[in-house]
Motif scaffolding. Structure first.
Motif, PDB file in Angstrom:
ATOM      1  N   PRO A  23      61.434  38.732  32.281  1.00  0.00           N
ATOM      2  CA  PRO A  23      61.857  39.909  32.444  1.00  0.00           C
ATOM      3  C   PRO A  23      61.942  40.216  33.902  1.00  0.00           C
ATOM      4  O   PRO A  23      61.002  40.023  34.723  1.00  0.00           O
ATOM      5  N   MET A  26      64.654  43.006  36.849  1.00  0.00           N
ATOM      6  CA  MET A  26      65.241  43.840  37.377  1.00  0.00           C
ATOM      7  C   MET A  26      66.505  43.378  38.199  1.00  0.00           C
ATOM      8  O   MET A  26      67.277  44.329  38.836  1.00  0.00           O
ATOM      9  N   HIS A  52      64.579  37.121  44.210  1.00  0.00           N
ATOM     10  CA  HIS A  52      64.278  36.412  45.292  1.00  0.00           C
ATOM     11  C   HIS A  52      63.135  35.300  44.853  1.00  0.00           C
ATOM     12  O   HIS A  52      62.949  35.245  43.599  1.00  0.00           O
ATOM     13  N   HIS A  86      60.972  35.731  41.778  1.00  0.00           N
ATOM     14  CA  HIS A  86      61.291  35.739  40.536  1.00  0.00           C
ATOM     15  C   HIS A  86      61.400  34.198  40.038  1.00  0.00           C
ATOM     16  O   HIS A  86      61.487  33.840  39.086  1.00  0.00           O
ATOM     17  N   GLN A 138      60.156  31.434  41.167  1.00  0.00           N
ATOM     18  CA  GLN A 138      59.023  30.804  40.721  1.00  0.00           C
ATOM     19  C   GLN A 138      58.705  31.137  39.210  1.00  0.00           C
ATOM     20  O   GLN A 138      58.045  30.061  38.550  1.00  0.00           O
ATOM     21  N   LEU A 139      59.017  32.104  38.632  1.00  0.00           N
ATOM     22  CA  LEU A 139      58.404  32.488  37.581  1.00  0.00           C
ATOM     23  C   LEU A 139      59.513  31.702  36.434  1.00  0.00           C
ATOM     24  O   LEU A 139      58.982  31.216  35.442  1.00  0.00           O
ATOM     25  N   PHE A 142      55.172  36.780  34.004  1.00  0.00           N
ATOM     26  CA  PHE A 142      55.015  37.945  34.877  1.00  0.00           C
ATOM     27  C   PHE A 142      54.324  37.531  36.394  1.00  0.00           C
ATOM     28  O   PHE A 142      53.631  36.683  36.200  1.00  0.00           O
ATOM     29  N   GLY A 143      54.620  38.477  37.434  1.00  0.00           N
ATOM     30  CA  GLY A 143      54.109  38.019  38.760  1.00  0.00           C
ATOM     31  C   GLY A 143      52.814  38.917  38.664  1.00  0.00           C
ATOM     32  O   GLY A 143      52.857  40.202  38.529  1.00  0.00           O
ATOM     33  N   ASP A 196      52.592  42.662  40.546  1.00  0.00           N
ATOM     34  CA  ASP A 196      52.424  43.815  39.577  1.00  0.00           C
ATOM     35  C   ASP A 196      51.361  44.034  38.704  1.00  0.00           C
ATOM     36  O   ASP A 196      51.429  43.843  37.624  1.00  0.00           O
ATOM     37  N   PRO A 237      51.436  33.551  40.616  1.00  0.00           N
ATOM     38  CA  PRO A 237      51.078  34.226  42.029  1.00  0.00           C
ATOM     39  C   PRO A 237      51.987  35.214  42.751  1.00  0.00           C
ATOM     40  O   PRO A 237      53.037  34.920  42.491  1.00  0.00           O
ATOM     41  N   THR A 238      51.530  35.865  43.610  1.00  0.00           N
ATOM     42  CA  THR A 238      52.547  36.840  44.451  1.00  0.00           C
ATOM     43  C   THR A 238      53.239  35.977  45.339  1.00  0.00           C
ATOM     44  O   THR A 238      52.407  34.993  46.407  1.00  0.00           O
ATOM     45  N   ILE A 239      54.392  35.865  45.821  1.00  0.00           N
ATOM     46  CA  ILE A 239      55.073  34.913  46.516  1.00  0.00           C
ATOM     47  C   ILE A 239      55.360  35.965  47.682  1.00  0.00           C
ATOM     48  O   ILE A 239      55.864  36.933  47.709  1.00  0.00           O
ATOM     49  N   MET A 286      57.288  39.440  48.685  1.00  0.00           N
ATOM     50  CA  MET A 286      58.682  39.638  48.202  1.00  0.00           C
ATOM     51  C   MET A 286      58.795  40.746  47.210  1.00  0.00           C
ATOM     52  O   MET A 286      58.387  40.963  46.189  1.00  0.00           O
TER      53      MET A 286
HETATM   54  P1  AMP Z   1      60.980  43.009  39.078  1.00  0.00           P
HETATM   55  O1  AMP Z   1      62.383  42.799  38.952  1.00  0.00           O
HETATM   56  O2  AMP Z   1      60.620  43.696  40.281  1.00  0.00           O
HETATM   57  O3  AMP Z   1      60.856  44.081  37.858  1.00  0.00           O
HETATM   58  O4  AMP Z   1      60.209  42.006  38.894  1.00  0.00           O
HETATM   59  C1  AMP Z   1      60.457  41.186  37.657  1.00  0.00           C
HETATM   60  C2  AMP Z   1      59.130  40.045  37.739  1.00  0.00           C
HETATM   61  O5  AMP Z   1      59.149  39.503  38.895  1.00  0.00           O
HETATM   62  C3  AMP Z   1      57.776  40.901  37.366  1.00  0.00           C
HETATM   63  O6  AMP Z   1      56.936  40.081  36.644  1.00  0.00           O
HETATM   64  C4  AMP Z   1      57.277  40.935  38.895  1.00  0.00           C
HETATM   65  O7  AMP Z   1      55.829  40.945  38.641  1.00  0.00           O
HETATM   66  C5  AMP Z   1      57.708  39.763  39.421  1.00  0.00           C
HETATM   67  N1  AMP Z   1      57.576  39.506  40.989  1.00  0.00           N
HETATM   68  C6  AMP Z   1      58.224  40.509  41.810  1.00  0.00           C
HETATM   69  N2  AMP Z   1      57.984  40.308  42.936  1.00  0.00           N
HETATM   70  C7  AMP Z   1      57.245  39.052  42.921  1.00  0.00           C
HETATM   71  C8  AMP Z   1      56.523  38.458  44.100  1.00  0.00           C
HETATM   72  N3  AMP Z   1      56.795  38.581  45.291  1.00  0.00           N
HETATM   73  N4  AMP Z   1      55.866  37.305  43.406  1.00  0.00           N
HETATM   74  C9  AMP Z   1      55.666  36.915  42.283  1.00  0.00           C
HETATM   75  N5  AMP Z   1      56.214  37.717  41.356  1.00  0.00           N
HETATM   76  C10 AMP Z   1      56.962  38.707  41.523  1.00  0.00           C
END
Ligand code: AMP
Length: 281
Positions: free
Chosen positions: A28, A30, A34, A37, A39-40, A146-147, A150, A174-176, A184
């Motif tokens: 999921p 929004m 980048h 996303h 990597q997920l 999920f990342g 958050d 992990p956080t990228i 990011m």
């Molecule tokens: P968002 O589009 O911001 O709602 O994020 C969608 C998914 O991408 C969520 O699970 C976020 O935690 C994950 N996410 C957003 N930014 C990053 C990042 N820099 N590294 C890893 N996951 C991320």
């Protein structure tokens, strides 16, 4: 890559895959995608046969109308990034499709949401839990990705899955970060040059705090040092810095042996609200 816009089409797509014995992964988002996303999506593709990415700027999780209005929306660019990353279907519903009628159900995650993002963005996690529950029902994934970026959101979603017995596994990635350490975020493109130059300070503050936690510096002192560094930067308006138990998310007075610590912060920078965190095992 298939483009799906209705719940019925999404359901049909993933049920067909399930009946063929395939594993379904859900990512999921929004949008304004980048590498965080992507990597997920890659992690999902490594473990699943079909990967559904959703792009939906969910109005119910924004407590600030201006933030919702200004949230970047770049659907064509997003679609072009997803297929090469391994996405097999993109779900881009309208607001009407996701919310055919206003919701009345309200989630309460107790202490988990009385802190940090939950405390500073009233209603945010209710909106997150609502839309994620809907996506889980529509896609019925085996795994959802999920990342760590958050951290509190992941804790809330794990609680949601446990409390409502969703038959799926939550995978955290992990956080990228950018080369200078900035996490990011889709919102980073709204930073002007001076704000972008200051932005890596957020991660620097977290890394300095993490080093202090490893040395056993008391939580109150770690928090005070981080607060002082952020307050000294005129472009930044800090919202919170927390030294918390990584699982319960409750602020710490003392460290408990063997328990991971999460350092979280939120700050406004050039009209953009940014969050970041670092976990100390
Ligand atoms: P968002 O589009 O911001 O709602 O994020 C969608 C998914 O991408 C969520 O699970 C976020 O935690 C994950 N996410 C957003 N930014 C990053 C990042 N820099 N590294 C890893 N996951 C991320």
């Amino acid at each position: 890559m298939q483009i799906l816009t209705t719940a019925a089409a999404l359901h049909a797509y993933t049920e067909t895959a399930r009946r063929a014995g395939q594993r379904v992964g859900l990512v999921p988002t929004m949008g304004a995608l980048h590498d965080g996303h992507l990597q997920l999506v890659q992690a999902a593709r490594a473990q699943c046969n079909v990967v559904v990415a959703s792009i939906f700027v969910n109005p119910t999780q924004f407590n600030n109308a201006e933030d919702f209005r200004l949230y970047p929306r770049v659907p064509e660019a997003d679609a072009a990034l997803l297929a090469p990353a391994g996405c097999t279907a993109l779900f881009t519903p309208s607001v009407e499709e996701m919310y055919p009628r206003p919701t009345v159900l309200r989630f309460d995650f107790g202490d988990l949401e009385r802190v940090m993002e939950g405390a500073h963005r009233p209603g945010h996690f209710n909106g997150v839990a609502t839309v994620v529950s809907k996506l889980f029902h529509m896609a019925r994934p085996h795994q959802a990705f999920f990342g760590q970026k958050d951290w509190q959101q992941v804790a809330i979603i794990r609680q949601l899955v446990a409390d409502l017995s969703f038959d799926l596994e939550i995978v955290t990635c992990p956080t990228i970060r950018e080369a200078d350490g900035l996490a990011m975020s889709s919102r980073n493109c709204r930073l002007d040059a001076p704000a972008r130059a200051v932005a890596p300070l957020l991660h620097q503050v977290l890394e300095a705090a993490a080093a202090q936690v490893r040395q056993g510096v008391p939580p109150a002192q770690v928090k005070a040092a981080a607060d002082a560094t952020l307050a000294a930067e005129p472009l930044l308006t800090p919202e919170y810095v927390e030294v918390a138990d990584a699982e319960t998310l409750q602020p710490l007075d003392v460290y408990a042996p063997g328990r991971a610590v999460v350092l979280c912060l939120a700050a406004h920078l050039g009209g953009v609200r940014l969050i970041d965190n670092v976990v100390v095992e």
